[in-house]
Design a protein around this motif. Structure first.
Motif, mmCIF file in Angstrom:
data_model
loop_
_atom_site.group_PDB
_atom_site.id
_atom_site.type_symbol
_atom_site.label_atom_id
_atom_site.label_comp_id
_atom_site.label_asym_id
_atom_site.label_seq_id
_atom_site.Cartn_x
_atom_site.Cartn_y
_atom_site.Cartn_z
ATOM 1 N N PHE A 1 0.840 -1.188 0.000
ATOM 2 C CA PHE A 1 0.000 0.000 0.000
ATOM 3 C C PHE A 1 0.877 1.240 0.000
ATOM 4 N N THR A 2 0.344 2.340 -0.518
ATOM 5 C CA THR A 2 1.063 3.603 -0.398
ATOM 6 C C THR A 2 1.031 4.008 1.073
ATOM 7 N N ARG A 3 1.875 4.903 1.466
ATOM 8 C CA ARG A 3 1.892 5.357 2.864
ATOM 9 C C ARG A 3 0.533 5.933 3.262
ATOM 10 N N SER A 4 -0.101 6.652 2.347
ATOM 11 C CA SER A 4 -1.412 7.239 2.626
ATOM 12 C C SER A 4 -2.446 6.137 2.880
ATOM 13 N N GLU A 5 -2.452 5.103 2.027
ATOM 14 C CA GLU A 5 -3.392 3.994 2.212
ATOM 15 C C GLU A 5 -3.111 3.261 3.520
ATOM 16 N N ALA A 6 -1.854 3.047 3.810
ATOM 17 C CA ALA A 6 -1.489 2.352 5.045
ATOM 18 C C ALA A 6 -1.936 3.154 6.265
ATOM 19 N N ARG A 7 -1.796 4.473 6.207
ATOM 20 C CA ARG A 7 -2.206 5.331 7.321
ATOM 21 C C ARG A 7 -3.726 5.251 7.518
ATOM 22 N N ARG A 8 -4.474 5.290 6.400
ATOM 23 C CA ARG A 8 -5.931 5.193 6.498
ATOM 24 C C ARG A 8 -6.366 3.838 7.042
ATOM 25 N N LEU A 9 -5.722 2.768 6.592
ATOM 26 C CA LEU A 9 -6.041 1.436 7.119
ATOM 27 C C LEU A 9 -5.752 1.355 8.608
#
Length: 101
Positions: free
Chosen positions: A75-83
């Motif tokens: 995942f991108t860092r943004s996706e990982a943060r949202r997850l």
């Protein structure tokens, strides 16, 4: 099968320590250190367990090809943060089925 360098790089990308990888995988921390430092090649099953554990943590291993071996994040860092935010929401685990009306 991954290399020691890929193992070390994947740990860095998914931001887990060697100690945490040892705990999650059930593989001795010294075995992981020797593998990453290219001092020893563990059994194929051990390497497969490390790979699976790192993949569950968000690493994707790129097989050797035109550009060589590699590792990337699932995942991108943004996706990982949202997850991470969604997973931290808490609450009781319950059945998702809606009762019939």
């Amino acid at each position: 099968m991954i290399t020691g360098s890929q193992c070390r790089a994947a740990r860095a990308l998914v931001e887990i320590s060697r100690q945490l990888l040892a705990t999650l995988s059930g593989i001795d921390e010294d075995t992981i250190a020797r593998f990453e430092r290219k001092l020893e090649t563990p059994a194929v099953e051990t390497i497969a367990t490390l790979q699976t554990t790192l993949e569950k943590a968000g690493a994707i291993f790129i097989p050797e090809g035109e550009r060589g071996l590699g590792v990337q994040l699932k995942f991108t860092r943004s996706e990982a943060r949202r997850l991470s935010i969604l997973e931290s929401q808490g609450g009781l685990v319950a059945n998702d089925e809606v009762p019939g009306v």
